[in-house]
Enzyme design. Structure first.
Site, PDB file in Angstrom:
ATOM      1  N   LYS A   1       0.852  -1.193   0.000  1.00 49.66           N
ATOM      2  CA  LYS A   1       0.000   0.000   0.000  1.00 49.66           C
ATOM      3  C   LYS A   1       0.882   1.235   0.000  1.00 49.66           C
ATOM      4  CE  LYS A   1      -2.847   2.706   3.218  1.00 49.66           C
ATOM      5  NZ  LYS A   1      -3.395   2.765   4.596  1.00 49.66           N
TER       6      LYS A   1
ATOM      7  N   ASP B   1      -2.347  10.617   3.591  1.00 51.37           N
ATOM      8  CA  ASP B   1      -3.741  10.224   3.826  1.00 51.37           C
ATOM      9  C   ASP B   1      -4.422  11.209   4.756  1.00 51.37           C
ATOM     10  OD1 ASP B   1      -6.139   8.901   4.010  1.00 51.37           O
ATOM     11  OD2 ASP B   1      -5.422   7.470   5.511  1.00 51.37           O
TER      12      ASP B   1
ATOM     13  N   LYS C   1      -9.608  12.987   8.696  1.00 49.80           N
ATOM     14  CA  LYS C   1      -9.046  12.633  10.000  1.00 49.80           C
ATOM     15  C   LYS C   1      -8.989  13.860  10.911  1.00 49.80           C
ATOM     16  CE  LYS C   1      -5.847   9.111   8.131  1.00 49.80           C
ATOM     17  NZ  LYS C   1      -6.243   7.947   8.951  1.00 49.80           N
TER      18      LYS C   1
ATOM     19  N   ASP D   1       1.977   6.714   5.463  1.00 47.96           N
ATOM     20  CA  ASP D   1       0.949   5.716   5.148  1.00 47.96           C
ATOM     21  C   ASP D   1       1.307   4.898   3.909  1.00 47.96           C
ATOM     22  OD1 ASP D   1      -1.372   4.473   5.960  1.00 47.96           O
ATOM     23  OD2 ASP D   1      -2.694   5.741   4.776  1.00 47.96           O
TER      24      ASP D   1
ATOM     25  N   ASP E   1     -11.795   7.047   4.572  1.00 46.16           N
ATOM     26  CA  ASP E   1     -10.527   6.841   5.271  1.00 46.16           C
ATOM     27  C   ASP E   1     -10.151   5.359   5.335  1.00 46.16           C
ATOM     28  OD1 ASP E   1      -8.236   7.614   6.611  1.00 46.16           O
ATOM     29  OD2 ASP E   1      -9.171   7.556   8.594  1.00 46.16           O
TER      30      ASP E   1
ATOM     31  N   GLU F   1      -9.195   3.594   2.891  1.00 46.64           N
ATOM     32  CA  GLU F   1      -8.791   3.671   1.484  1.00 46.64           C
ATOM     33  C   GLU F   1      -7.711   2.672   1.092  1.00 46.64           C
ATOM     34  OE1 GLU F   1      -5.335   5.031   3.214  1.00 46.64           O
ATOM     35  OE2 GLU F   1      -7.382   5.494   3.795  1.00 46.64           O
TER      36      GLU F   1
ATOM     37  N   ARG G   1      -7.302  -0.480   1.609  1.00 44.88           N
ATOM     38  CA  ARG G   1      -7.805  -1.752   1.086  1.00 44.88           C
ATOM     39  C   ARG G   1      -8.324  -1.600  -0.337  1.00 44.88           C
ATOM     40  NH1 ARG G   1     -11.697  -1.830   6.133  1.00 44.88           N
ATOM     41  NH2 ARG G   1      -9.847  -0.699   6.820  1.00 44.88           N
TER      42      ARG G   1
END
Length: 495
Positions: free
Chosen positions: A261, A266, A273, A284, A343, A345, A347
């Protein structure tokens, strides 16, 4: 001030100037090798006064007598050397780094070959390099005692079988390079390292003999990667998919695949967030960083394996074009996903990357890494990564590799009962199952995109960044996953 370490091995050395380090054990706290540097007896006196017993990782450090040929003499405790593991020798190497201080030359006296193996000496050198890492690229003001430029330190390991040490160090140096690459990627600010720039770092691995292909937004649209592309809609920075291919095994052998990933920043998107701590979300992309570092290591040490590294690179930002909660996207696999929380995201990025990997390369094994959920930190803290898998043998192999490298994993359950939590009224699935079992439902989501391929998901949210300092890492970014997966490959998949 950053410090550049130059490691070498020599059968014999003429000790003069700088720092000399010798090993002390429980059986012999001050060795004959150490006494050969200082015959005045000060080492024995210092050991007695300070209660130095040679216990593992303890140190004794003193200025050399005026008549000595060196500036400082230090003893590093090795306890019972025959019982020390590879990781413990790495820790010992990290301790040596703490002894350097202002020395420009360091001589580590290891004595005869039967006293310490060449592998142990190479592991010490690896630990030293990993502990020496610092990320001060953007610091223009230094401390009062710092030089303006990087300082070079020569570290010579004296060992009776120096040639064996050099041979053993080749693979360790490749590991160090891979870990440092991963740390650098995670530590970089997001305004410097966007998806395009990250892809360029992956492309640079071609210099090691890697085949690297970069897919742009146009190509991903043709592949119908709506899940991955949906995450990038709110950002002005275009997404990329980087495919790294190392062909070190037999031509007909199925590859081992690693998928990461790579959300370079993010915000959470529309489901934004909280502001506190959001700056950490530059990390991230720790999963993509680990995959890139691993692929560097495999190529640098010429690993006898066919390996694929795939990283999905996006930025998750909120603007008028960003996807919304309630949107439905169709993944490359054809399965539809209702967006409940923008959030969740990572996956979405991974599911299309996993599908692409499986359809294009038909790997023997797929392993993905991601800073996927805060929930895994609630469960495991920062000392283990979460392990989810559809294959018991792969799980056991990963756990063994984790114990060997001390990049440890802990297996958590996958179960059809959790699938109900991500079933959707409007699509095939939701991208989040709510508050409870958050790391498990994320894994259940990914499991829907791997079919029968032996697969493991590593949730490294607690271990890739901000993890506890150690003898081999003082950086915010740890490079977690590079050593773990290199050991997995070395122990299970190389020809």
């Amino acid at each position: 001030m950053s410090m550049s370490i130059e490691v070498s091995f020599s059968k014999s050395v003429k000790v003069s100037g700088g720092l000399v380090v010798a090993l002390g054990t429980l059986a012999e706290p001050i060795s004959a090798v150490a006494r050969s540097v200082d015959a005045s007896g000060q080492l024995d006196k210092a050991a007695k006064v300070s209660d130095f017993t040679g216990k593992s990782f303890s140190t004794l450090d003193l200025l050399a007598p005026a008549a000595a040929a060196v500036d400082r003499i230090a003893i590093l405790g090795a306890g019972e050397p025959e019982k020390m593991t590879a990781h413990e020798w790495m820790r010992a190497g990290g301790k040596i780094f703490t002894l350097i201080r202002k020395a420009d030359k360091v001589t580590v006296l290891l004595g005869e070959a039967d006293a310490l193996s060449a592998d142990a000496a190479a592991d010490m050198a690896l630990g030293l390099l990993m502990r020496a890492y610092s990320f001060d690229l953007y610091k223009t003001k230094k401390g009062d005692d710092d030089d303006k430029e990087s300082r070079k330190v020569k570290v010579i390991f004296q060992h009776a079988d120096a040639s064996a040490c050099k041979k053993a160090f080749v693979s360790r140096q490749a590991v160090a390079e891979g870990v440092i690459l991963a740390r650098n990627l995670v530590n970089e600010p997001a305004n410097v390292l966007g998806p395009v720039e990250f892809a360029a770092r992956a492309k640079a691995l071609e210099a090691l003999g890697m085949e690297v292909e970069i897919l742009t937004e146009k190509e991903m649209k043709k592949l119908k990667m709506e899940a991955l592309l949906g995450v990038s809609l709110g950002s002005i920075r275009p997404p990329r998919l980087a495919i790294m291919r190392w062909q070190g095994g037999k031509p007909k052998d199925k590859p081992i695949a690693f998928v990461g990933k790579g959300v370079v920043f993010d915000t959470g998107g529309i489901s934004i967030k909280p502001a506190g701590g959001m700056e950490d979300m530059k990390g991230d992309m720790g999963g993509a960083a680990a995959v890139t570092g691993l692929m560097h290591t495999l190529a640098a040490r010429k690993a006898k394996v066919n390996a694929i590294g795939i990283i999905g690179l996006v930025e998750n930002m909120p603007d008028g074009a960003a996807q919304r909660p309630g949107d439905i996207v169709r993944s490359m696999s054809g399965q539809t996903i209702e967006i409940i929380n923008t959030d969740a995201e990572g996956r979405l990025v991974l599911c299309d990357a996993l599908t692409y990997c499986q359809e294009k390369f038909k790997p023997a094994v797929m392993i993905n890494l991601a800073t996927l959920t805060g929930a895994v930190m609630v469960a495991l803290g920062q000392h283990h990564a979460g392990l989810f898998s559809n294959d018991d043998d792969l799980s056991v192999a990963l756990s063994k590799a984790g114990e060997a490298t001390q990049e440890r994993v802990w297996r958590l359950p996958l179960d059809p009962a959790y699938d109900k939590m991500i079933d959707s009224k409007f699509a095939d699935m939701k991208n989040t199952g709510g508050r409870y079992a958050g790391s498990i439902t994320a894994a259940q989501f990914l499991k829907r995109f791997v079919g029968e391929t032996p697969w493991a998901h590593l949730d490294i949210a607690g271990t890739a960044m901000g993890s506890p300092s150690s003898d081999i890492n003082q950086s915010w970014a740890s490079g977690f996953g590079v050593r773990l997966l290199d050991e997995l490959v070395r122990a299970n998949y190389e020809a």
